[in-house]
Enzyme design. Structure first.
Site, PDB file in Angstrom:
ATOM      1  N   SER A  21       3.729  -5.262   3.689  1.00 41.46           N
ATOM      2  CA  SER A  21       3.470  -5.436   5.117  1.00 41.46           C
ATOM      3  C   SER A  21       2.075  -5.021   5.568  1.00 41.46           C
ATOM      4  O   SER A  21       1.660  -5.371   6.652  1.00 41.46           O
ATOM      5  CB  SER A  21       4.523  -4.712   5.961  1.00 41.46           C
ATOM      6  OG  SER A  21       4.220  -3.357   6.088  1.00 41.46           O
ATOM      7  N   LYS A  72       2.157   1.853   8.592  1.00 53.91           N
ATOM      8  CA  LYS A  72       1.863   0.846   9.619  1.00 53.91           C
ATOM      9  C   LYS A  72       0.567   1.215  10.325  1.00 53.91           C
ATOM     10  O   LYS A  72       0.066   2.324  10.197  1.00 53.91           O
ATOM     11  CB  LYS A  72       2.982   0.770  10.675  1.00 53.91           C
ATOM     12  CG  LYS A  72       4.352   0.468  10.125  1.00 53.91           C
ATOM     13  CD  LYS A  72       4.449  -0.922   9.572  1.00 53.91           C
ATOM     14  CE  LYS A  72       5.851  -1.136   8.981  1.00 53.91           C
ATOM     15  NZ  LYS A  72       5.879  -2.193   8.025  1.00 53.91           N
TER      16      LYS A  72
END
EC number: 3.4.21.89
Length: 155
Positions: A36, A91
């Site tokens: 991701s 993230k």
């Protein structure tokens, strides 16, 4: 003379132990698992994370969060995909308390409230993040990535 050497050794040992404890309390080294955060980080990359409170996080910082009931001192791999509770996730912080909520994040507020942040993966197609889960609580924050080290592609 022997007493002086022993005393010096004890002082050196205490200082070394104190520094080691401070480093362990302040920093975490972890390994990325998942896609991701491509192309910024790839699976197998290592990262040095400084443990910080939410007040020290800025928009644009890459952060590591606990997903679930993970103790803050864990050395597990940091995942960039949706994992079972108890894993670390990586993230990018895109909004911190007081910042406007970015479009596409399903929360009722226009401004990020205290104690929360909004995080997104750099690779939106492979990321479970605030676009799916809304806010992340400050309690989940482990720290900010201060250095990433690419894995050796020949290993």
């Amino acid at each position: 003379m022997i007493a002086r050497v022993v005393a010096s050794a004890l002082v050196v040992g205490a200082v070394t132990g104190g520094v080691a404890c401070w480093l362990r309390h302040t920093f975490l080294v972890t390994t990325v698992a998942g896609r991701s955060m491509l192309p910024t980080y790839t699976s197998g990359d290592r990262m040095l994370v400084r443990r910080v409170p939410l007040a020290r996080v800025r928009s644009g910082d890459v952060v590591v969060l606990a997903d679930g009931d993970l103790p803050a001192r864990s050395t597990r791999s940091a995942s960039t995909r949706r994992d079972p509770p108890g894993e670390l996730i990586v993230k990018r912080a895109v909004a911190v308390p007081g910042d406007p909520v970015p479009a596409g994040v399903p929360v009722p507020d226009q401004v990020v409230p205290p104690g929360h942040l909004i995080v997104l993966g750099d690779n939106a197609d492979a990321s479970y993040d605030s676009r799916n889960a809304g806010y992340y609580a400050a309690d989940a924050l482990i720290g900010v990535v201060v250095r990433g080290m690419r894995r050796n592609p020949h290993s």
